[in-house]
Design an enzyme around this catalytic site. Structure first.
Site, short mmCIF file in Angstrom:
data_model
loop_
_atom_site.label_atom_id
_atom_site.label_comp_id
_atom_site.label_asym_id
_atom_site.label_seq_id
_atom_site.Cartn_x
_atom_site.Cartn_y
_atom_site.Cartn_z
N LYS A 22 49.61 33.49 45.89
CA LYS A 22 50.24 34.94 45.46
C LYS A 22 49.03 36.16 45.38
O LYS A 22 49.00 36.96 46.13
CB LYS A 22 50.86 34.77 44.26
CG LYS A 22 51.10 36.22 43.55
CD LYS A 22 52.02 36.17 42.08
CE LYS A 22 50.96 36.05 41.03
NZ LYS A 22 50.45 37.13 40.50
N ASN A 23 48.12 35.54 44.54
CA ASN A 23 46.88 36.41 44.32
C ASN A 23 46.10 36.71 45.84
O ASN A 23 45.26 37.91 45.32
CB ASN A 23 45.97 36.04 43.17
CG ASN A 23 46.80 36.07 41.82
OD1 ASN A 23 47.86 36.80 41.74
ND2 ASN A 23 46.27 35.74 40.85
N CYS A 117 50.72 45.68 29.17
CA CYS A 117 51.79 44.75 29.74
C CYS A 117 51.68 43.50 28.66
O CYS A 117 50.75 43.60 27.77
CB CYS A 117 51.39 44.30 31.07
SG CYS A 117 50.05 43.08 31.09
N ARG A 122 45.00 45.86 29.65
CA ARG A 122 44.81 45.96 31.12
C ARG A 122 44.64 47.29 31.66
O ARG A 122 45.37 47.64 32.46
CB ARG A 122 45.80 45.03 31.79
CG ARG A 122 45.88 43.95 31.27
CD ARG A 122 46.95 42.92 32.07
NE ARG A 122 46.35 42.40 33.16
CZ ARG A 122 47.29 41.53 33.95
NH1 ARG A 122 48.36 41.05 33.72
NH2 ARG A 122 46.49 41.01 35.03
N ASP A 305 44.51 32.00 34.54
CA ASP A 305 45.63 31.76 34.91
C ASP A 305 46.12 29.96 34.59
O ASP A 305 47.13 29.95 35.08
CB ASP A 305 45.85 32.14 36.41
CG ASP A 305 45.92 33.61 36.58
OD1 ASP A 305 46.14 34.28 35.54
OD2 ASP A 305 46.06 34.18 37.70
N ARG A 397 58.01 35.14 39.89
CA ARG A 397 56.84 36.35 40.45
C ARG A 397 55.76 35.49 40.91
O ARG A 397 55.13 35.90 42.05
CB ARG A 397 56.43 37.06 39.13
CG ARG A 397 57.26 38.06 38.52
CD ARG A 397 56.42 38.69 37.47
NE ARG A 397 55.54 39.29 38.03
CZ ARG A 397 54.37 39.95 37.35
NH1 ARG A 397 54.21 40.15 35.81
NH2 ARG A 397 53.17 40.45 38.04
#
Ligand code: UD1
Length: 421
Positions: A22-23, A117, A122, A305, A397
């Site tokens: 994803k990233n 968030c 952030r 993560d 997500r």
């Protein structure tokens, strides 16, 4: 809203493929904006974040088609509004990564400020300061940041802190600037290296990605490319923990072993065995896990993560572990939910002391962010009885149909559609 129900107690066994990252996909989708011709991406994970980015690109005038093999044609962009609207930025912060490419290629961009968030404030100050160093004129009004520049100019910029998105944004802008840029104290994440690789394929001259200094000789134009996205180290790491705590035997095909050194080292310290086989990375969960101390750091350190998932492993270990989060200030939201399932975790500032082993017992829990949701599913795998995880849109997500992937390994995991969240 969907919910996922996990019946605990199964050992995970078998082989699964690791999906595209994803990233890595998200910034590369943005990089397509830098070019004059279509870009085709392969091994694209089917995730809601990727779809959100496609929606943003389509709104900017790109023609976007396909899913697993995704083509982005930027030729319709010039006449568009060049805006990342609040509705999209608020659902996905990575939307701000269109800023550098739009500014460099079209001379302007209007981006909604992301605001806070779930896992902290952030800010994007480093993105903006970096682009300003390249000559952008920046104004803030009505919750939006507006950037303008006739042609960006190469410059030296030193980031105050290590930021992945900031590095990517400024790097993409510098690729089309006039002259050479030197970016110092940049992020060294594999996804930064992957972006540099694709930019160079497009015709850019980026050197040093993967180290803390990147030099970029600006070029006048870039062309679309065909590129396969690298495997997702966080998805792989999540399945590694699931295999380890269930005393499983799981092989992860195409696991990016070189990007996972810090995670593998900590899991080995806890007693998990790994074998690199021709088929991929084999993970063997031990009968008894030992405690570990983990501090999250920018790459090549232990990734934030993986912090929530590693915490579940620590709860299953015999003894006391300590996990310290240094990247985000509010990233322990999984703790109260894990405690409701039986974990013994106490948080002091940015550290969590974990006493194990936990005998998890299933209950209803609420997902709060992407990786926190994964930790709850993993805990459910070793819990006695049934764990119901709500608000799984967070999970979608970043994990492609996690339930079918865990089912393939023998886990009893089901998704129920449309349940109230
Ligand atoms: C990326 C990853 C995310 C991961 C994070 C850290 C993507 C799409 N997301 O997020 O999964 O958890 O890296 O590895 O790749 N900061 C500032 N000012 C800035 C930018 C960042 O203070 O201008 C701070 C942030 O608030 C945070 C820290 O720096 O505390 C790291 O953030 P950053 O590396 O930018 O994370 P993202 O790129 O958003």
């Amino acid at each position: 809203m969907d919910k996922i129900i996990v019946e605990g107690g199964r050992r995970l066994r078998g082989t699964i493929e690791v999906n595209g990252a994803k990233n890595a996909a998200l910034p590369i989708q943005c990089a397509a904006l830098l070019t004059d011709t279509p870009t085709t991406l392969r091994h694209v994970p089917l995730l809601s974040d990727v779809r959100t980015m496609n929606k943003l690109l389509a709104g900017l005038g790109c023609e976007v088609s396909g899913e697993r093999v995704l083509t982005i044609d930027p030729r319709g962009v010039a006449s568009g509004t060049l805006e990342a609207p609040y509705e999209l930025v608020k659902t996905m912060r990575a939307s701000v990564t269109v800023m550098g490419p739009l500014l460099a290629r079209y001379g302007r961009a209007r981006i909604s400020l992301p605001g806070g968030c779930a896992i902290g404030a952030r800010p994007i100050d480093q993105h903006l300061r970096g682009l300003e160093a390249l000559g952008a004129e920046i104004t803030l009004a009505h919750g939006y940041v507006e950037l303008k520049a006739k042609r960006l100019r190469g410059a030296t910029f030193v980031f105050d802190l290590v930021t992945v998105g900031g590095t990517q944004n400024v790097m993409m802008a510098a690729a089309l600037a006039k002259g050479t840029s030197r970016l110092e104290n940049v992020a060294r994440e594999p996804e930064v290296e992957e972006l540099a690789r694709i930019l160079n394929k497009m015709g850019a001259r980026v050197h040093g990605a993967g180290t803390s200094v990147i030099e970029i000789e600006g070029v006048d134009n870039l062309s679309g490319v065909d590129h396969a996205i690298l495997p997702d180290r966080i998805e792989a790491g999540t399945f590694m923990v699931a295999a380890a705590i269930s005393q499983g035997d799981v092989t992860l095909r195409h696991a990016p072993v070189d990007d996972l050194h810090a995670v593998i080292a900590k899991m080995e310290e806890a007693g998990v065995r790994f074998e690199v086989t021709p088929d991929g990375l084999r993970v063997l969960g031990p009968e008894r896990l030992g405690p570990v101390d983990v501090t999250t750091r920018p790459h090549p350190g232990f990734p934030t993560d993986m912090q929530a998932q590693m915490m579940v492993l620590a709860t299953m270990a015999h003894g006391q572990s300590l996990i310290t989060e240094t990247i985000f200030e509010n990233r322990f939201m999984h703790v109260p939910e894990l405690c409701r399932m039986g974990a013994d975790i106490s948080v002091h500032g940015n550290s969590a002391a974990i006493r194990g082993p936990t005998r998890y017992s299933g209950t209803t829990v609420m997902a709060t962010d992407l990786r926190a949701s994964a930790s709850l599913i993993i805990a459910g795998l070793v819990a006695e009885g049934r764990t119901e995880v709500r608000r799984v849109y967070h999970l979608d997500r970043g994990y492609e149909t996690i339930e079918t992937r865990l089912q393939a390994l023998g886990g009893q995991v089901e998704r129920y559609h449309g349940a109230r969240g």
